[in-house]
Write a protein that holds these residues in place. Structure first.
Motif, PDB file in Angstrom:
ATOM      1  N   UNK A  68       0.409  -1.116   0.093  1.00 56.82           N
ATOM      2  CA  UNK A  68       0.272   0.064   0.375  1.00 56.82           C
ATOM      3  C   UNK A  68       0.548   1.339  -0.284  1.00 56.82           C
ATOM      4  N   UNK A  69       0.187   2.441  -0.883  1.00 59.84           N
ATOM      5  CA  UNK A  69       1.087   3.362  -0.877  1.00 59.84           C
ATOM      6  C   UNK A  69       1.245   3.508   0.295  1.00 59.84           C
ATOM      7  N   UNK A  70       0.671   4.119   1.595  1.00 57.74           N
ATOM      8  CA  UNK A  70       1.104   4.507   2.971  1.00 57.74           C
ATOM      9  C   UNK A  70       2.252   3.549   4.008  1.00 57.74           C
ATOM     10  N   UNK A  71       1.653   1.996   3.154  1.00 57.16           N
ATOM     11  CA  UNK A  71       3.016   0.675   4.535  1.00 57.16           C
ATOM     12  C   UNK A  71       4.033   1.230   3.674  1.00 57.16           C
ATOM     13  N   UNK A  72       4.031   1.308   2.022  1.00 55.50           N
ATOM     14  CA  UNK A  72       5.684   0.580   2.032  1.00 55.50           C
ATOM     15  C   UNK A  72       6.860   1.635   2.867  1.00 55.50           C
ATOM     16  N   UNK A  73       6.439   3.078   2.416  1.00 51.96           N
ATOM     17  CA  UNK A  73       7.796   3.573   3.314  1.00 51.96           C
ATOM     18  C   UNK A  73       7.603   3.299   4.345  1.00 51.96           C
ATOM     19  N   UNK A  74       6.882   2.916   6.059  1.00 51.64           N
ATOM     20  CA  UNK A  74       7.578   2.394   6.920  1.00 51.64           C
ATOM     21  C   UNK A  74       7.448   1.077   6.905  1.00 51.64           C
ATOM     22  N   UNK A  75       7.691   0.072   5.900  1.00 52.19           N
ATOM     23  CA  UNK A  75       8.212  -0.933   5.792  1.00 52.19           C
ATOM     24  C   UNK A  75       9.469  -1.036   5.577  1.00 52.19           C
ATOM     25  N   UNK A  76       9.899  -0.448   4.544  1.00 41.61           N
ATOM     26  CA  UNK A  76      10.934   0.503   4.069  1.00 41.61           C
ATOM     27  C   UNK A  76      11.973   0.703   5.488  1.00 41.61           C
ATOM     28  N   UNK A  77      11.333   1.319   6.243  1.00 39.80           N
ATOM     29  CA  UNK A  77      12.012   2.158   7.159  1.00 39.80           C
ATOM     30  C   UNK A  77      11.965   0.635   7.906  1.00 39.80           C
ATOM     31  N   UNK A  78      11.106   0.208   8.503  1.00 36.01           N
ATOM     32  CA  UNK A  78      11.605  -1.078   9.898  1.00 36.01           C
ATOM     33  C   UNK A  78      13.023  -1.716   8.843  1.00 36.01           C
ATOM     34  N   UNK A  79      12.934  -2.046   7.643  1.00 35.58           N
ATOM     35  CA  UNK A  79      13.722  -3.160   7.294  1.00 35.58           C
ATOM     36  C   UNK A  79      15.069  -2.134   7.399  1.00 35.58           C
ATOM     37  N   UNK A  80      15.307  -1.223   6.794  1.00 37.69           N
ATOM     38  CA  UNK A  80      16.366  -0.470   7.904  1.00 37.69           C
ATOM     39  C   UNK A  80      16.689   0.236   8.815  1.00 37.69           C
ATOM     40  N   UNK A  81      16.080  -0.459   9.943  1.00 36.44           N
ATOM     41  CA  UNK A  81      16.044  -0.321  11.356  1.00 36.44           C
ATOM     42  C   UNK A  81      16.402  -2.332  11.414  1.00 36.44           C
ATOM     43  N   UNK A  82      15.687  -2.877  11.021  1.00 38.82           N
ATOM     44  CA  UNK A  82      16.700  -4.216  11.421  1.00 38.82           C
ATOM     45  C   UNK A  82      18.306  -4.337  10.570  1.00 38.82           C
ATOM     46  N   UNK A  83      18.900  -4.208  10.079  1.00 36.62           N
ATOM     47  CA  UNK A  83      19.537  -4.025   8.830  1.00 36.62           C
ATOM     48  C   UNK A  83      20.298  -3.325  10.541  1.00 36.62           C
ATOM     49  N   UNK A  84      20.589  -2.093  10.713  1.00 41.73           N
ATOM     50  CA  UNK A  84      21.094  -1.494  12.509  1.00 41.73           C
ATOM     51  C   UNK A  84      20.858  -2.297  13.322  1.00 41.73           C
ATOM     52  N   UNK A  85      19.730  -3.067  13.862  1.00 38.49           N
ATOM     53  CA  UNK A  85      19.733  -2.948  15.052  1.00 38.49           C
ATOM     54  C   UNK A  85      20.050  -4.761  15.558  1.00 38.49           C
ATOM     55  N   UNK A  86      19.155  -5.393  14.543  1.00 36.33           N
ATOM     56  CA  UNK A  86      19.381  -6.838  14.202  1.00 36.33           C
ATOM     57  C   UNK A  86      17.917  -7.389  14.633  1.00 36.33           C
ATOM     58  N   UNK A  87      17.525  -5.999  14.742  1.00 38.95           N
ATOM     59  CA  UNK A  87      15.839  -6.591  15.237  1.00 38.95           C
ATOM     60  C   UNK A  87      14.763  -7.326  14.724  1.00 38.95           C
ATOM     61  N   UNK A  88      14.227  -8.358  14.332  1.00 37.43           N
ATOM     62  CA  UNK A  88      13.209  -8.666  13.170  1.00 37.43           C
ATOM     63  C   UNK A  88      12.476  -8.028  13.002  1.00 37.43           C
ATOM     64  N   UNK A  89      11.623  -8.171  12.011  1.00 41.07           N
ATOM     65  CA  UNK A  89      10.634  -6.402  11.738  1.00 41.07           C
ATOM     66  C   UNK A  89       9.556  -7.821  11.132  1.00 41.07           C
ATOM     67  N   UNK A  90       7.821  -7.689  11.479  1.00 44.77           N
ATOM     68  CA  UNK A  90       7.104  -8.749  10.435  1.00 44.77           C
ATOM     69  C   UNK A  90       6.022  -7.520  10.731  1.00 44.77           C
ATOM     70  N   UNK A  91       5.018  -8.008   9.659  1.00 42.46           N
ATOM     71  CA  UNK A  91       3.714  -7.229   9.594  1.00 42.46           C
ATOM     72  C   UNK A  91       2.603  -8.468   9.495  1.00 42.46           C
ATOM     73  N   UNK A  92       1.499  -7.304   9.490  1.00 41.79           N
ATOM     74  CA  UNK A  92      -0.197  -8.310   9.688  1.00 41.79           C
ATOM     75  C   UNK A  92      -0.650  -7.828   9.299  1.00 41.79           C
ATOM     76  N   UNK A  93      -1.285  -7.977   7.717  1.00 41.60           N
ATOM     77  CA  UNK A  93      -3.105  -7.092   7.448  1.00 41.60           C
ATOM     78  C   UNK A  93      -3.971  -8.114   7.794  1.00 41.60           C
ATOM     79  N   UNK A  94      -4.568  -6.855   7.836  1.00 43.63           N
ATOM     80  CA  UNK A  94      -5.667  -6.543   8.703  1.00 43.63           C
ATOM     81  C   UNK A  94      -7.020  -7.273   7.290  1.00 43.63           C
ATOM     82  N   UNK A  95      -7.237  -8.057   7.697  1.00 41.58           N
ATOM     83  CA  UNK A  95      -8.085  -9.013   6.112  1.00 41.58           C
ATOM     84  C   UNK A  95      -9.745  -8.992   6.736  1.00 41.58           C
TER      85      UNK A  95
END
Length: 157
Positions: free
Chosen positions: A45-72
C-alpha cells in the motif's frame, strides 16, 4: 622423482588443509521484534511501503526482526483490534500502524495494553504509549519509521 614427490606432497597438503568455518547463511537476529499492522493492501500500500522500508532499514542496523500483519475482512477499528491484540500478545517490542482501520484500532485499544508501545502513521492521537508520525512525504515517513524502531529496540550488540 623428486618433482613427483613435491607435487604429491603439495596435493596432500592442499587436500587436508583446514578450510575456514562456513559463514552463516542467515542473519542472526536479536530476540526483539517490531511489528507493522496494515490495512488490506499490506506492505504494498502507498502508506505502508515507506514504513516497511524504514523498518527494514532499522532491522539492518539493530538486528531486530520485523514482521507485518494485514487486516483482512472489514476495514473497521473493531475488526483491526483483533489483529492488533494478536501482535501485542506475540510480544512485539513496538507496533506500528498504518491505514485508517489499524490507526483507529490503536486509538481504541492502546489503553488496554499499557505496557505495549505503538506508533501510528498518517493519523491518530498521541497517548502515553502512542506516538504519531505526522510526516507524509515517503522519505520522511521511512526515516521516522526507522528511527522509531531503532529507538524502541536499541542498537545491535
Amino acid at each position: 622423482m623428486a618433482a613427483l614427490a613435491v607435487v604429491v606432497a603439495g596435493l596432500v597438503t592442499w587436500a587436508v588443509w583446514p578450510s575456514p568455518p562456513p559463514q552463516p547463511l542467515a542473519r542472526q537476529y536479536r530476540d526483539v521484534t517490531a511489528c507493522l499492522l496494515t490495512d488490506e493492501r499490506g506492505i504494498t500500500g502507498e502508506q505502508a511501503a515507506p514504513v516497511w522500508a524504514g523498518m527494514q532499514d532499522a532491522s539492518l542496523k539493530t538486528l531486530a526482526r520485523v514482521q507485518y500483519l494485514k487486516v483482512s475482512g472489514e476495514q473497521t477499528a473493531d475488526n483491526a483490534r483483533t489483529y492488533l491484540a494478536s501482535l501485542v500478545q506475540s510480544r512485539c517490542t513496538l507496533v506500528l500502524a498504518v491505514g485508517a482501520a489499524p490507526v483507529a484500532a490503536v486509538g481504541a485499544g492502546a489503553e488496554r495494553f499499557p505496557d505495549a508501545r505503538f506508533v501510528t502513521v498518517g493519523g491518530g492521537t498521541a497517548a502515553p504509549n502512542v506516538s504519531v508520525v505526522g510526516e507524509s512525504a515517503p522519505e520522511a515517513v521511512r526515516a521516522a519509521a526507522s528511527r522509531a524502531v531503532t529507538e524502541a529496540v536499541g542498537p545491535a550488540r
